[in-house]
Design a protein around this motif. Structure first.
Motif, short mmCIF file in Angstrom:
data_model
loop_
_atom_site.label_atom_id
_atom_site.label_comp_id
_atom_site.label_asym_id
_atom_site.label_seq_id
_atom_site.Cartn_x
_atom_site.Cartn_y
_atom_site.Cartn_z
N GLY A 154 0.80 -1.21 0.00
CA GLY A 154 0.00 0.00 0.00
C GLY A 154 0.84 1.26 0.00
N GLU A 155 2.18 1.11 0.02
CA GLU A 155 3.09 2.25 -0.01
C GLU A 155 2.88 3.08 -1.29
OE1 GLU A 155 5.37 2.56 2.46
OE2 GLU A 155 6.44 4.30 1.68
N TYR A 159 -6.08 1.31 -10.21
CA TYR A 159 -5.43 0.93 -8.95
C TYR A 159 -6.45 0.87 -7.83
CZ TYR A 159 -2.42 1.59 -4.86
OH TYR A 159 -1.81 1.48 -3.64
N ASP A 160 -6.38 -0.22 -7.06
CA ASP A 160 -7.39 -0.46 -6.02
C ASP A 160 -6.93 -0.06 -4.62
OD1 ASP A 160 -9.63 -1.25 -7.15
OD2 ASP A 160 -9.43 -3.39 -6.75
N SER A 161 -5.62 0.02 -4.45
CA SER A 161 -5.07 0.36 -3.14
C SER A 161 -5.58 -0.59 -2.08
CB SER A 161 -5.44 1.79 -2.77
OG SER A 161 -4.92 2.12 -1.52
N ASP A 217 0.36 4.40 -2.42
CA ASP A 217 -0.46 5.58 -2.15
C ASP A 217 0.38 6.85 -2.04
OD1 ASP A 217 -2.38 3.71 -2.03
OD2 ASP A 217 -3.01 4.11 0.02
N VAL A 218 1.51 6.73 -1.30
CA VAL A 218 2.36 7.88 -1.06
C VAL A 218 2.87 8.45 -2.39
CG1 VAL A 218 4.54 8.62 -0.03
CG2 VAL A 218 3.02 7.09 1.22
N ALA A 238 -2.98 17.18 -6.09
CA ALA A 238 -1.95 17.00 -5.06
C ALA A 238 -1.37 18.33 -4.60
CB ALA A 238 -0.84 16.10 -5.59
N ASP A 240 5.13 12.73 -11.63
CA ASP A 240 4.72 11.48 -12.25
C ASP A 240 5.14 10.34 -11.31
OD1 ASP A 240 3.99 9.81 -14.62
OD2 ASP A 240 6.05 9.16 -14.31
N PRO A 241 4.22 9.45 -10.94
CA PRO A 241 4.57 8.43 -9.96
C PRO A 241 5.72 7.52 -10.40
CG PRO A 241 2.35 8.07 -10.84
CD PRO A 241 2.81 9.39 -11.32
N LEU A 274 9.01 9.27 -9.95
CA LEU A 274 9.36 9.42 -8.55
C LEU A 274 9.80 8.09 -7.95
CD1 LEU A 274 9.41 11.72 -6.53
CD2 LEU A 274 7.20 10.96 -5.70
N ARG A 298 -2.72 14.72 -10.05
CA ARG A 298 -1.47 15.43 -9.80
C ARG A 298 -1.69 16.92 -9.52
NH1 ARG A 298 2.43 13.66 -14.41
NH2 ARG A 298 1.26 11.80 -14.89
N LEU A 330 -8.14 6.79 -5.77
CA LEU A 330 -9.12 5.85 -6.31
C LEU A 330 -10.20 6.59 -7.10
CD1 LEU A 330 -9.91 3.39 -3.40
CD2 LEU A 330 -8.38 3.08 -5.32
N LEU A 374 1.43 8.20 -5.26
CA LEU A 374 0.35 8.71 -6.10
C LEU A 374 -0.16 10.05 -5.61
CD1 LEU A 374 -1.65 5.44 -6.70
CD2 LEU A 374 -0.35 6.73 -8.37
N LEU A 375 0.30 10.47 -4.44
CA LEU A 375 -0.21 11.72 -3.85
C LEU A 375 0.75 12.87 -4.02
CD1 LEU A 375 -1.86 10.44 -0.58
CD2 LEU A 375 -2.95 11.70 -2.42
N THR A 376 1.45 12.95 -5.12
CA THR A 376 2.36 14.07 -5.33
C THR A 376 2.10 14.68 -6.70
OG1 THR A 376 4.12 12.96 -6.53
CG2 THR A 376 4.10 12.66 -4.15
N PRO A 377 2.63 15.87 -6.94
CA PRO A 377 2.44 16.48 -8.26
C PRO A 377 3.35 15.84 -9.31
CG PRO A 377 3.15 18.11 -6.63
CD PRO A 377 3.29 16.78 -6.00
#
Lengths: 266, 270, 324
Positions: free
Chosen positions: B97-98, B265-267, B100-101, C97, B108-109, B112, C94, C75, B103-106
Motif C-alpha cells: 500500500g506504499e 489501482y485499487d489500493s 499511495d504515497v 496533489a 509522475d509516480p 518518482l 497530480r 481511487l 500517487l499523492l504528489t504532483p
C-alpha cells in the motif's frame, strides 16, 4: 520426541498450504520449471549437433542428467541459511532460545517439512512426467542403495552447510557480498549447471577438493552411471567427510553463538 | 514543456543526492558486494566458455562470439537495473500500500518511484562489464569503425529500454494480480541464463516468441547478431534502425498499459 | 459560499477473492476461486466549508480510508462524484496533489536516515515551492512548533511526537488548502496528543486550512472538531455537530444533587440510584426521559442546594452508535 513429531506434522501442513495460497504464483512456478527444462534440453541438443558422443557422454544421457538434476535440485533445496540470517536481523532469534527443543533441531524439522512439500508438489509430479515423456529411455539408471545413500548424504550435507553459514551471521552482521561470491563458486563447482566431467583437467581436480561436488555431482553421477565400482565408495567417503566436517563446524558455531547470546541478552 | 523538464531535472538531482547520502553508511559492504558481483559474472562467463569450447562452438557461433553475446546481455541487464531498476519496487509497493504515497504528489509516480529507489551508483560496476564486452567484441573480430561504435552504443541503450518496457508491463499487471514474484523470477532467469545463447537454438516457435511476444531477443540475440553479421538479411545499419524502432514501439506500449492499469489501482494493500 | 470539499452519492465497490480455510480449501481456491463483491463505500454525501475541522470516525474497515482515497484522487469512485478545491480529484490527481496535504499516521514520508531538513528540501523540489514561501513556512514552523531544534537530527532519532509534528509541517510546506490527517495521534501518549492537538488547532486558525481528521480516538474529535461524520459498513450513519450528536444519541445522563438535609432517594423505574448517602445523591437515567419529567421528581424529595447534569462522554455515545 512426540512433541517433535507433532511439530513436524503441523509444519508439513502449513508448508503445503503456503505453497497453494497464491494461485497465480503456483501456476507460474510450474511454468518456470517447464521453461527451464525446455531451454536446457534445447541448449544441449544444439551443442551436440553433429556429434554422437563427447567425453563418452551421449546426448540422451546428457538430457536425462539435465532433467534429473533439476528434480534433484528441488529435492535438495534448503533455506535454512536465509531463515537464520533473517531471524538474526529482526532479532527474533532470541525467542528461539526459550523453546524447549534446541534451535538446530527445530530448523531441521522445518527443513523436513519443506522437503515434504517439495516432494509432494514438485518432485513426484516431475518424476511421473519424466517417465511418461521417456527421458530415461536408452539410459541405464542406477537406483541401488549406493544412490540413495549418496542422496541422503547430499541432503544432510546441504543442511549442515547452510546451518554453518547461517550461524556465522551471528558474528558478522552484513555478509551478503561474501555470500554472493561463495554462491558464484558453488554454481561452478557443484556441477549443477555444467557437469564436472566437461571441465578442463585442472578445474576438475580443483572441484574434487571442494564440498560442492558432494552435494550435486556425486549422487547424480552415481545415478547415471558415470561413477561406478570402487569409485562409488571413495566418493561416498569424501561426502561423509564433508558432512562430518560441516556438522562439527555448525555445532561449534551454535554453541559459541548461544553462549554469546545469553551473555549479551540477545 | 521546458518548465516540466526543469522540474524533473531538479527533482532528480535533489533525490539522487539524498539517496547517496542516506546510503553512505554501508561503505564496506559496498566493496564486498562489488567483488561478489564481479566474481559471479566472471564465474558464469568462464563456465560458458569452457562448455562452448568443449563442443567447438554453438549453432555456428564461435566461442568468442558467444562470449560477446553473454557480456552484451549482462551489460544490458546491469544497465537496466542501475539506471531504471528503481521501478523494481513497484510490486512491493502495491502489496504494502506504499504506492499511495507516490500517487499523492504532483510528480509522475513512475518517475518518482524510479528516482527514490535508484541504484545508479551500481553503474560503477558496469564499466568493468563494458570493458569485458569490448574485449570479447575484439576477440570475436568485430571491426571497430566509427559507425560500428555508434551502433554498439545505440544497441546497448535500446537493450536497456526493451528490458524496461518488458518489466514495466509486468509491474503494470501486478496492480491487478498483486503477487508476481514468480513471474519476475522466470523473466530474470530466462534473460540472464538463456538469452546468452543464440535464440535460434530454442526452435522456431520460441525464437518467434522471443522476437515478437516477449521481446528479450531484441536485447540480446539480434543486437549481438547484427554486430557480428550473423542475422541473415540484416546489415548493421538497418538492423540497428529496426531494433531502435521496435524499442520505441515497446516503450510506448508499456507506458500506455501502465497508464491504463494505474487508473484502475485499487489500493487494497495493507 | 461554495463548499471546499464535497461528495455526492460517492460509492465504491470492490471484487475480492474469498480465501477458504484449510488444505482442501487451498486446493479448491487454486482451481475455482470464489469471488465476492464488497460495498466499501455506499452512497455517501457531505460537504465541508473552508476553514472547518471535520472529524471522520468509524471502526476499522468501515470505509473511511476508501473514502479518503477517493477524495485525494488515488481511487476512482464506482459511481457518484467528489470535488476538492474546485477540482475533481480522481480526474486530475497530480494537480489535486498541489491543493492538498496528506499525513498518514502509519506511513511516513520522511527520509529515515537523513536529517529532517533534507526531507523538507525534497518536498520543496517535489512541489516546486518558491524560495520565499519555503523560507516563510520554515520559519513559521520553527518558531511555533519547535521544529528548529530537530532540523539537523536524523529522522530515525526523533520521538514519535516529533516525527508527527514534522510530518504535518512537511505536509503544510506547499500551502495546501485542504489537509487530510489519517490517525495522526496513533501511538502518542497524553502529552504528545495534547501538543499535537494544539498544533492542529493553531495551523487551522493561522492558515485557514480545512482539515479532515480521520481517527479512532474520540479525544481527538472532542478537542478539535465541531462537526463529525460517522461511517460504518460503508454508509454514513451520522453527520452533524458534536453537541447535537450527544443530545440525539446520548441517553445516559448523570444527575448530581446536593440537598439541604439528608433525605430518601427518588423511587422511579426510569431512574437508577448510584449513590444516596445523606445529602449527596447521584442519579443515573439511561432512558430518553425529558428534563421536565425528571426535575420535579428531584425537587419533590427535598430542598436542593446544588444541582449538576453531566452529558455522556463521547466515547460512550460512539459505543452506543456502533452497537445499535
Amino acid at each position: 520426541m512426540k512433541q517433535l513429531w507433532d511439530y513436524l506434522k503441523v509444519s508439513c501442513k502449513i508448508e503445503l498450504e503456503n505453497q497453494l495460497v497464491f494461485r497465480s504464483n503456483f501456476f507460474v512456478s510450474i511454468l518456470s520449471v517447464v521453461i527451464r527444462v525446455a531451454m536446457l534440453l534445447a541448449l544441449w541438443s544444439a551443442l551436440y549437433q553433429g556429434k554422437t558422443q563427447v567425453d563418452g557422454i551421449s546426448l540422451a544421457t546428457m538430457k536425462c542428467y539435465t532433467v534429473v538434476s533439476i528434480v534433484f535440485e528441488l529435492f535438495i533445496a534448503c533455506n535454512v541459511e536465509q531463515s537464520v540470517t533473517g531471524k538474526v536481523k529482526d532479532g527474533s532469534i532470541s525467542m528461539m532460545l526459550t523453546r524447549p527443543a534446541s534451535y538446530p533441531v527445530t530448523l531441521f524439522i522445518e527443513q523436513l517439512a519443506n522437503t515434504f512439500q517439495a516432494v509432494v508438489v514438485w518432485v513426484i509430479p516431475y518424476l511421473l512426467v519424466i517417465l511418461l515423456c521417456g527421458f530415461a529411455r536408452g539410459v541405464q539408471l542406477y537406483l541401488g542403495p549406493w544412490f540413495w545413500a549418496s542422496a541422503l548424504g547430499a541432503y544432510l550435507l546441504m543442511f549442515f552447510y547452510q546451518l554453518f553459514f547461517g550461524m556465522i551471521a551471528f558474528w558478522t552482521q552484513e555478509i551478503s557480498g561474501f555470500l554472493q561470491a561463495r554462491d558464484a563458486v558453488m554454481l561452478v563447482f557443484s556441477g549443477s549447471m555444467v557437469p564436472l566431467w566437461f571441465f578442463p583437467e585442472k578445474l576438475f581436480a580443483l572441484a574434487q577438493y571442494l564440498p560442492f561436488q558432494a552435494m550435486y555431482s556425486v549422487p547424480l553421477s552415481i545415478l547415471i552411471g558415470k561413477i561406478t565400482g570402487p569409485d562409488i565408495r571413495s566418493a561416498l567417503l569424501v561426502q561423509l567427510g564433508w558432512l562430518l566436517g560441516f556438522w562439527l563446524l555448525s555445532q561449534l558455531c551454535w554453541r559459541k553463538s548461544r553462549r554469546r547470546m545469553i551473555v549479551n541478552g540477545g | 514543456m521546458g518548465a516540466k523538464i526543469t522540474y524533473y531535472w531538479r527533482l532528480y538531482w535533489t533525490v539522487l543526492g539524498m539517496q547517496l547520502r542516506s546510503r553512505m553508511s554501508f561503505r564496506l559492504n559496498f566493496f564486498v558486494m562489488l567483488a561478489g558481483v564481479f566474481l559471479r559474472e566472471a564465474a558464469t562467463l568462464a563456465l560458458m566458455v569452457v562448455l562452448v569450447r568443449k563442443f567447438d562452438g554453438l549453432a555456428g557461433w564461435s566461442t568468442w562470439e558467444i562470449a560477446f553475446l553473454y557480456s552484451f546481455v549482462t551489460l544490458t541487464f546491469r544497465n537496466f537495473s542501475s539506471f531504471v531498476g528503481g521501478i523494481g519496487q513497484i510490486p512491493a509497493f502495491i502489496r504494502t500500500g506504499e504506492m499511495d504515497v507516490y500517487l499523492l504528489t504532483p510528480s509522475d509516480p513512475l518517475f518518482l518511484i524510479n528516482c527514490r529507489n535508484t541504484m545508479i551508483w551500481r553503474s560503477f560496476y558496469n564499466i568493468g562489464i563494458l570493458a569485458v564486452t569490448i574485449y570479447c567484441a575484439y576477440k570475436a573480430q568485430i571491426a571497430f569503425a566509427p559507425g560500428t561504435v555508434c551502433c554498439l552504443a545505440v544497441l546497448i541503450l535500446c537493450g536497456m529500454f526493451i528490458l524496461f518496457a518488458v518489466y514495466l508491463i509486468i509491474y503494470a499487471v501486478s496492480i491487478r494480480v498483486v503477487e508476481v514474484s514468480a513471474l519476475l523470477k522466470i523473466l530474470d532467469s530466462v534473460y540472464k541464463q538463456y538469452m546468452i545463447y543464440p535464440i535460434s537454438i530454442y526452435g522456431r516457435i520460441a525464437a518467434w516468441a522471443f522476437t515478437f511476444l516477449l521481446p528479450l531477443g531484441l536485447a540480446s540475440y539480434y543486437p549481438s547478431g547484427v554486430l557480428l553479421g550473423r542475422v541473415a538479411g540484416l546489415t548493421l545499419g538497418w538492423g540497428t534502425l529496426v531494433i531502435a524502432a521496435a524499442t520505441c514501439l515497446w516503450i510506448t506500449a508499456a507506458f500506455l498499459l501502465w497508464r491504463v492499469f494505474i487508473r484502475r489501482y485499487d489500493s487494497t494493500g495493507t | 459560499m461554495n463548499p471546499i470539499l464535497s461528495a455526492e452519492h460517492l460509492t465504491k465497490r470492490f471484487t475480492v477473492v474469498v480465501g477458504r480455510k484449510g488444505l482442501a480449501g487451498a486446493v479448491g481456491n487454486l482451481f475455482a476461486p470464489t469471488k465476492r463483491e464488497i460495498m466499501a463505500v455506499n452512497d455517501i454525501s457531505f460537504s465541508v466549508e473552508e476553514g472547518e475541522i471535520v472529524g471522520f470516525l468509524g471502526p476499522n474497515g468501515a470505509g473511511k480510508s476508501t473514502t479518503i482515497k477517493m477524495l485525494t484522487g488515488i481511487l476512482t469512485p464506482t459511481s457518484g462524484s467528489a470535488e476538492a478545491a474546485g477540482l475533481v480529484p480522481y480526474q486530475r490527481p497530480r494537480e489535486n496533489a498541489r491543493n492538498i496535504g496528506v499525513v498518514f499516521g502509519q506511513r511516513s514520508r520522511l527520509w529515515w536516515n537523513l536529517p529532517v531538513q533534507d526531507s523538507f528540501e525534497y518536498t520543496k523540489a517535489l512541489y516546486q515551492i518558491p524560495e520565499g514561501v519555503f523560507r516563510e513556512n520554515l520559519s513559521y514552523f520553527s518558531e511555533n512548533f519547535g521544529v528548529s531544534e530537530i532540523m539537523t537530527k536524523p529522522v530515525r532519532t526523533l520521538s514519535l511526537g516529533q516525527k508527527m509534528r514534522t510530518e504535518i509541517a512537511m505536509a503544510m510546506l506547499h500551502n495546501p488548502r485542504i489537509l487530510y490527517l489519517d490517525e495522526p495521534t496513533i501511538g502518542l501518549d497524553v502529552v504528545g496528543k495534547n501538543e499535537l492537538h494544539q498544533l492542529i488547532r493553531r495551523i487551522n486558525a493561522d492558515r485557514w486550512v480545512t482539515i479532515l481528521l480521520l481517527t479512532h480516538d474520540v479525544l481527538d474529535i472532542e478537542r478539535l472538531c465541531r462537526r463529525v461524520m460517522i461511517i460504518d459498513k460503508g454508509s454514513m450513519i451520522w453527520h452533524g455537530g458534536i453537541e447535537e450528536l450527544k443530545r440525539a444519541k446520548g441517553m445516559e445522563k448523570h444527575y448530581h444533587v446536593l440537598y439541604e438535609s439528608p433525605c430518601d432517594p427518588i423511587q422511579e423505574p426510569f431512574i437508577q440510584v448510584v449513590q444516596a448517602e445523606g445529602q449527596r445523591h447521584h442519579y443515573l437515567c439511561t432512558e430518553d426521559v425529558p428534563m421536565e419529567v425528571i426535575l420535579p421528581r428531584i425537587l419533590a424529595v427535598g430542598k436542593v442546594v446544588d444541582f449538576t447534569v453531566n452529558d455522556p462522554p463521547l466515547d460512550q455515545v460512539m459505543r452506543r452508535i456502533y452497537t445499535e
